[in-house]
Design an enzyme around this catalytic site. Sequence first.
Site: not given
Length: 246
Positions: A157, A144
């Site tokens: 995250y 990501s």
Amino acid sequence: MTIDLKGRVAVVTGASRGIGYFTALELAKAGAHVVACARTVGGLEELDDAIKAAGGSATLVPFDLADMPAIDKLGGAINERWGKLDILVANAGVLGTISPIGHVEAKVFDKVMNINVNATWRLIRSLEPLLIKSDAGRALILSSSAAHKCKPFWGPYSASKAAVEALARTWAGETQRLPLRILSVDPGATRTAMRAQAMPGEDPETVPHPSEVAAKLLPLVGPNQTETGKLYIVREDKIVDYRLPE
């Protein structure tokens, strides 16, 4: 460009929905036998129906990636049945919570790191011997932009995806003299359940459908893709090099 994956075996994690579902479907349409892994049995069965309707084949493996011994058994089962693995798409992941780092519950942080990082390492350890047996092993590790942006409130995250990219780059360096090629993938904003969790007020129609991402991932697992240890940015349709801080 048509990608022919006949006779190839592919593992896709998080295959019951989102990017994993549509990537598994694309791989099957291209001729690969897909070993589809996910927690949700119903989603896997829907995928199996879609793959069969497209003339493809799949083996469903319902299990939770938090079950580390099950990941070890996956490699053994694939070795026993096929003796090799050609493609790994390590897609499954969890978001955790969007909150200040100091407010994240320990159990939430542990889960994010366990599913996103520990399970990815365990998959690498379990499946590398099989990927090396392929004449053109290919591995995609889903990451990501959070790994690089490190936006406030996205600590767990972001940290997990940075760690995942470090694993992928290290693995690629260790195997660069082999036919195995490894890429990290930044899919960008995609119309998934995780995106909806992170951006509850966003109109989902404003971001790409996961099938669009899956279509771009397919060429990355073909024998003609020879880059390794790099990052593929879906939105730019480009493979980029990593570089040290400036």
